[in-house]
Write a protein that holds these residues in place. Structure first.
Motif, PDB file in Angstrom:
ATOM      1  N   HIS A   1       0.834  -1.221   0.000  1.00 34.43           N
ATOM      2  CA  HIS A   1       0.000   0.000   0.000  1.00 34.43           C
ATOM      3  C   HIS A   1       0.862   1.262   0.000  1.00 34.43           C
ATOM      4  CE1 HIS A   1      -4.018  -1.679   0.271  1.00 34.43           C
ATOM      5  NE2 HIS A   1      -3.542  -2.584   1.104  1.00 34.43           N
ATOM      6  N   ASN A   2       1.908   1.268   0.813  1.00 33.70           N
ATOM      7  CA  ASN A   2       2.798   2.437   0.855  1.00 33.70           C
ATOM      8  C   ASN A   2       3.510   2.652  -0.465  1.00 33.70           C
ATOM      9  OD1 ASN A   2       2.118   2.973   3.525  1.00 33.70           O
ATOM     10  ND2 ASN A   2       3.886   1.891   4.357  1.00 33.70           N
ATOM     11  N   ARG A   3       3.937   1.568  -1.089  1.00 32.11           N
ATOM     12  CA  ARG A   3       4.675   1.697  -2.344  1.00 32.11           C
ATOM     13  C   ARG A   3       3.745   2.077  -3.504  1.00 32.11           C
ATOM     14  NH1 ARG A   3       9.277   3.393  -1.655  1.00 32.11           N
ATOM     15  NH2 ARG A   3      10.677   1.956  -2.673  1.00 32.11           N
ATOM     16  N   ILE A   4       2.475   1.677  -3.432  1.00 27.89           N
ATOM     17  CA  ILE A   4       1.511   2.139  -4.436  1.00 27.89           C
ATOM     18  C   ILE A   4       1.375   3.655  -4.327  1.00 27.89           C
ATOM     19  CG2 ILE A   4      -0.938   2.162  -5.055  1.00 27.89           C
ATOM     20  CD1 ILE A   4      -0.964  -0.866  -4.348  1.00 27.89           C
ATOM     21  N   THR A   5       1.278   4.152  -3.105  1.00 27.32           N
ATOM     22  CA  THR A   5       1.203   5.600  -2.886  1.00 27.32           C
ATOM     23  C   THR A   5       2.438   6.286  -3.456  1.00 27.32           C
ATOM     24  OG1 THR A   5      -0.173   5.307  -0.925  1.00 27.32           O
ATOM     25  CG2 THR A   5       1.022   7.396  -1.118  1.00 27.32           C
ATOM     26  N   ASP A   6       3.611   5.710  -3.204  1.00 27.84           N
ATOM     27  CA  ASP A   6       4.852   6.270  -3.748  1.00 27.84           C
ATOM     28  C   ASP A   6       4.831   6.265  -5.275  1.00 27.84           C
ATOM     29  OD1 ASP A   6       5.843   6.623  -1.170  1.00 27.84           O
ATOM     30  OD2 ASP A   6       7.082   4.807  -1.227  1.00 27.84           O
ATOM     31  N   LEU A   7       4.419   5.148  -5.851  1.00 36.98           N
ATOM     32  CA  LEU A   7       4.391   5.040  -7.308  1.00 36.98           C
ATOM     33  C   LEU A   7       3.415   6.050  -7.905  1.00 36.98           C
ATOM     34  CD1 LEU A   7       5.379   3.707  -9.865  1.00 36.98           C
ATOM     35  CD2 LEU A   7       3.794   1.806  -9.423  1.00 36.98           C
ATOM     36  N   GLU A   8       2.317   6.293  -7.232  1.00 33.64           N
ATOM     37  CA  GLU A   8       1.361   7.284  -7.721  1.00 33.64           C
ATOM     38  C   GLU A   8       1.925   8.704  -7.674  1.00 33.64           C
ATOM     39  OE1 GLU A   8      -2.090   6.156  -5.424  1.00 33.64           O
ATOM     40  OE2 GLU A   8      -2.638   4.629  -6.908  1.00 33.64           O
ATOM     41  N   GLN A   9       2.889   8.943  -6.805  1.00 32.21           N
ATOM     42  CA  GLN A   9       3.586  10.238  -6.793  1.00 32.21           C
ATOM     43  C   GLN A   9       4.589  10.311  -7.937  1.00 32.21           C
ATOM     44  OE1 GLN A   9       5.383  11.105  -2.983  1.00 32.21           O
ATOM     45  NE2 GLN A   9       3.566  10.437  -1.881  1.00 32.21           N
ATOM     46  N   VAL A  10       5.182   9.180  -8.274  1.00 32.05           N
ATOM     47  CA  VAL A  10       6.221   9.117  -9.295  1.00 32.05           C
ATOM     48  C   VAL A  10       5.639   9.188 -10.706  1.00 32.05           C
ATOM     49  CG1 VAL A  10       7.905   7.519 -10.332  1.00 32.05           C
ATOM     50  CG2 VAL A  10       7.898   7.897  -7.850  1.00 32.05           C
TER      51      VAL A  10
END
Length: 108
Positions: free
Chosen positions: A67-76
């Motif tokens: 979940h945290n990395r999905i959030t990060d990827l959505e920022q990227v």
């Protein structure tokens, strides 16, 4: 696990595309929005691989990481240029989302 129907089949298809796609050239050590792209890729791939190996289940810690990395990827994603190979990252995002939305499997 029956991987011929539902999210399993889709994850299997996209996973095969992912494992055959080379990591985008020139992005080793690169960051976008302060996020290391190699680690982002590795963390999501590790969670998806674990989900596949564990018959569609993730432990609480890996679910949190995903979940945290999905959030990060959505920022990227909005910051990627054409040379960053956006389709690679979009594929990774689809994989992560599908695994995240699949939820834990009931035990029988």
């Amino acid at each position: 696990m029956n991987r011929t129907h539902g999210p399993d089949a889709v994850v299997t298809h996209w996973w095969q595309e992912y494992v055959h796609a080379p990591f985008p050239a020139g992005l080793a050590g690169a960051e976008r929005a302060g996020i290391d792209l190699v680690l982002l890729d590795a963390d999501i791939a590790g969670c998806v691989s674990t989900w596949r190996s564990n018959d569609g289940s993730l432990d609480a810690e890996r679910r949190k990481i995903l979940h945290n990395r999905i959030t990060d990827l959505e920022q990227v994603l909005p910051l990627l240029s054409a040379t960053d190979n956006p389709p690679y990252w979009q594929l990774l995002h689809r994989l992560a989302q599908l695994v995240s939305e699949a939820g834990p499997r009931p035990t029988t």
